[in-house]
Design a protein around this motif. Structure first.
Motif, PDB file in Angstrom:
ATOM      1  N   PRO A   1      57.068  32.072 -12.693  1.00 54.13           N
ATOM      2  CA  PRO A   1      57.456  32.034 -11.280  1.00 54.13           C
ATOM      3  C   PRO A   1      56.402  31.347 -10.409  1.00 54.13           C
ATOM      4  N   ILE A   2      55.139  31.423 -10.799  1.00 55.79           N
ATOM      5  CA  ILE A   2      54.080  30.731 -10.046  1.00 55.79           C
ATOM      6  C   ILE A   2      54.297  29.225 -10.128  1.00 55.79           C
ATOM      7  N   ASP A   3      54.514  28.716 -11.349  1.00 57.44           N
ATOM      8  CA  ASP A   3      54.756  27.278 -11.514  1.00 57.44           C
ATOM      9  C   ASP A   3      55.999  26.827 -10.761  1.00 57.44           C
ATOM     10  N   LEU A   4      57.046  27.643 -10.783  1.00 58.36           N
ATOM     11  CA  LEU A   4      58.280  27.311 -10.077  1.00 58.36           C
ATOM     12  C   LEU A   4      58.028  27.155  -8.578  1.00 58.36           C
ATOM     13  N   LEU A   5      57.258  28.087  -7.992  1.00 57.91           N
ATOM     14  CA  LEU A   5      56.996  28.020  -6.547  1.00 57.91           C
ATOM     15  C   LEU A   5      56.046  26.880  -6.192  1.00 57.91           C
TER      16      LEU A   5
ATOM     17  N   ALA B   1      60.174  34.487  -6.497  1.00 57.01           N
ATOM     18  CA  ALA B   1      60.763  34.088  -7.771  1.00 57.01           C
ATOM     19  C   ALA B   1      60.476  35.175  -8.796  1.00 57.01           C
ATOM     20  N   ILE B   2      61.512  35.523  -9.562  1.00 57.22           N
ATOM     21  CA  ILE B   2      61.413  36.541 -10.607  1.00 57.22           C
ATOM     22  C   ILE B   2      61.987  35.920 -11.869  1.00 57.22           C
ATOM     23  N   SER B   3      61.246  36.041 -12.966  1.00 62.31           N
ATOM     24  CA  SER B   3      61.654  35.398 -14.204  1.00 62.31           C
ATOM     25  C   SER B   3      61.919  36.434 -15.292  1.00 62.31           C
ATOM     26  N   SER B   4      63.098  36.323 -15.913  1.00 63.57           N
ATOM     27  CA  SER B   4      63.410  37.109 -17.104  1.00 63.57           C
ATOM     28  C   SER B   4      63.600  36.109 -18.243  1.00 63.57           C
TER      29      SER B   4
ATOM     30  N   ILE C   1      63.316  43.909  -3.297  1.00 63.70           N
ATOM     31  CA  ILE C   1      64.249  43.214  -4.190  1.00 63.70           C
ATOM     32  C   ILE C   1      63.627  43.159  -5.578  1.00 63.70           C
ATOM     33  N   LYS C   2      64.406  43.619  -6.566  1.00 63.77           N
ATOM     34  CA  LYS C   2      63.923  43.700  -7.947  1.00 63.77           C
ATOM     35  C   LYS C   2      64.989  43.164  -8.900  1.00 63.77           C
ATOM     36  N   VAL C   3      64.553  42.900 -10.122  1.00 61.99           N
ATOM     37  CA  VAL C   3      65.461  42.587 -11.217  1.00 61.99           C
ATOM     38  C   VAL C   3      65.376  43.738 -12.209  1.00 61.99           C
ATOM     39  N   CYS C   4      66.520  44.110 -12.760  1.00 61.27           N
ATOM     40  CA  CYS C   4      66.544  45.179 -13.753  1.00 61.27           C
ATOM     41  C   CYS C   4      67.427  44.756 -14.923  1.00 61.27           C
ATOM     42  N   HIS C   5      67.384  45.545 -15.978  1.00 60.59           N
ATOM     43  CA  HIS C   5      68.229  45.313 -17.158  1.00 60.59           C
ATOM     44  C   HIS C   5      68.760  46.666 -17.601  1.00 60.59           C
ATOM     45  N   PRO C   6      70.084  46.865 -17.552  1.00 54.05           N
ATOM     46  CA  PRO C   6      70.638  48.197 -17.793  1.00 54.05           C
ATOM     47  C   PRO C   6      70.363  48.779 -19.175  1.00 54.05           C
ATOM     48  N   SER C   7      70.093  47.944 -20.151  1.00 52.42           N
ATOM     49  CA  SER C   7      69.848  48.478 -21.494  1.00 52.42           C
ATOM     50  C   SER C   7      68.395  48.339 -21.934  1.00 52.42           C
ATOM     51  N   ALA C   8      67.503  48.034 -21.007  1.00 54.73           N
ATOM     52  CA  ALA C   8      66.075  47.890 -21.339  1.00 54.73           C
ATOM     53  C   ALA C   8      65.254  48.913 -20.567  1.00 54.73           C
ATOM     54  N   PRO C   9      64.747  49.946 -21.242  1.00 53.40           N
ATOM     55  CA  PRO C   9      63.983  50.982 -20.535  1.00 53.40           C
ATOM     56  C   PRO C   9      62.749  50.455 -19.799  1.00 53.40           C
TER      57      PRO C   9
ATOM     58  N   ALA D   1      51.544  37.893  -6.767  1.00 50.32           N
ATOM     59  CA  ALA D   1      51.898  37.450  -8.118  1.00 50.32           C
ATOM     60  C   ALA D   1      51.568  38.600  -9.061  1.00 50.32           C
ATOM     61  N   GLY D   2      52.464  38.850  -9.995  1.00 46.76           N
ATOM     62  CA  GLY D   2      52.251  39.926 -10.958  1.00 46.76           C
ATOM     63  C   GLY D   2      53.572  40.358 -11.544  1.00 46.76           C
ATOM     64  N   LEU D   3      53.626  41.597 -12.015  1.00 44.92           N
ATOM     65  CA  LEU D   3      54.846  42.136 -12.601  1.00 44.92           C
ATOM     66  C   LEU D   3      55.517  43.099 -11.620  1.00 44.92           C
ATOM     67  N   GLU D   4      56.826  42.971 -11.484  1.00 45.74           N
ATOM     68  CA  GLU D   4      57.642  43.932 -10.740  1.00 45.74           C
ATOM     69  C   GLU D   4      58.746  44.379 -11.669  1.00 45.74           C
ATOM     70  N   ASN D   5      58.826  45.666 -11.890  1.00 48.16           N
ATOM     71  CA  ASN D   5      59.777  46.255 -12.836  1.00 48.16           C
ATOM     72  C   ASN D   5      59.666  45.572 -14.195  1.00 48.16           C
ATOM     73  N   GLY D   6      58.449  45.146 -14.541  1.00 44.14           N
ATOM     74  CA  GLY D   6      58.173  44.539 -15.833  1.00 44.14           C
ATOM     75  C   GLY D   6      58.454  43.054 -15.939  1.00 44.14           C
ATOM     76  N   TYR D   7      58.901  42.404 -14.869  1.00 41.73           N
ATOM     77  CA  TYR D   7      59.198  40.973 -14.888  1.00 41.73           C
ATOM     78  C   TYR D   7      58.158  40.188 -14.097  1.00 41.73           C
ATOM     79  N   PRO D   8      57.740  39.010 -14.610  1.00 42.09           N
ATOM     80  CA  PRO D   8      56.823  38.156 -13.847  1.00 42.09           C
ATOM     81  C   PRO D   8      57.449  37.759 -12.508  1.00 42.09           C
ATOM     82  N   THR D   9      56.659  37.915 -11.443  1.00 41.55           N
ATOM     83  CA  THR D   9      57.145  37.692 -10.083  1.00 41.55           C
ATOM     84  C   THR D   9      56.064  36.996  -9.271  1.00 41.55           C
ATOM     85  N   ALA D  10      56.467  36.119  -8.369  1.00 41.04           N
ATOM     86  CA  ALA D  10      55.529  35.477  -7.436  1.00 41.04           C
ATOM     87  C   ALA D  10      56.203  35.343  -6.075  1.00 41.04           C
TER      88      ALA D  10
END
Length: 185
Positions: free
Chosen positions: A73-77, A129-132, A171-179, A98-107
């Motif tokens: 996400p850093i490179d994208l921005l 930007a949030i990348s999965s 604002i976050k990204v989540c995955h219903p089957s990923a703890p 920049a860091g992880l939010e809910n386990g996803y790289p975020t910037a």
């Protein structure tokens, strides 16, 4: 800009139950002015009620696109800032987070465009930007104002930037089957 009950976006546009989801909604009272949906890309723009098409002053833009590999996400921005610099009289930009939010790289990046060559207006923009591994999510808040010189952004208050930052932080990204990336119940 309060974040009410989160919507699962793009789940509402038919994403599968096993896909990542963006937990987000536009600011209260804002209306969708455009939407583009394909398997590879989802885009939706929102503006305050009462603004019209090309004459908007503030726009919220949600985008997600499929990817075969996780994108920084850093490179994208930084790439977005480089692109903006080509169409602005000047561009100042700063990393806000920049860091992880809910386990996803975020910037998150704040950008000031003195005068956009296309619109003839100055712009202030905060982009998250949030990348999965399978999708990248980009959320932009852009505020148009009269053109301005470097360091002269009086039309944008610190309170407004703080409000945008707080809204984006929820604002976050989540995955219903990923703890490790839990979605709310």
């Amino acid at each position: 800009m309060p974040l009410g009950a989160p919507i699962l976006w793009p789940a509402i546009e038919s994403a599968s139950a096993g896909a990542t989801r963006l937990l987000a909604e536009p600011p209260e009272g804002w209306v969708r002015v455009s939407r583009h949906l394909t398997d590879a890309m989802h885009i939706a723009d929102f503006e305050p009620r009462g603004e019209t098409g090309q004459d908007w002053t503030t726009l919220v833009y949600f985008e997600s696109f499929a990817t075969e590999e996780q994108i920084s996400p850093i490179d994208l921005l930084i790439t977005e800032a480089d692109t903006d610099a080509e169409r602005c009289s000047f561009l100042n930009h700063f990393s806000l987070a920049a860091g992880l939010e809910n386990g996803y790289p975020t910037a998150v990046r704040l950008m000031f465009c003195g005068e956009n060559q296309t619109s003839g207006m100055g712009e202030a923009k905060i982009v998250k930007a949030i990348s999965s591994p399978e999708r990248v999510y980009v959320i932009r808040i852009t505020r148009r104002m009269d053109p301005f010189e470097p360091g002269r952004t009086e039309a944008l208050s610190k309170d407004e930037v703080a409000g945008w930052s707080g809204w984006l932080h929820r604002i976050k990204v989540c995955h219903p089957s990923a703890p490790e990336h839990p979605c709310p119940d």
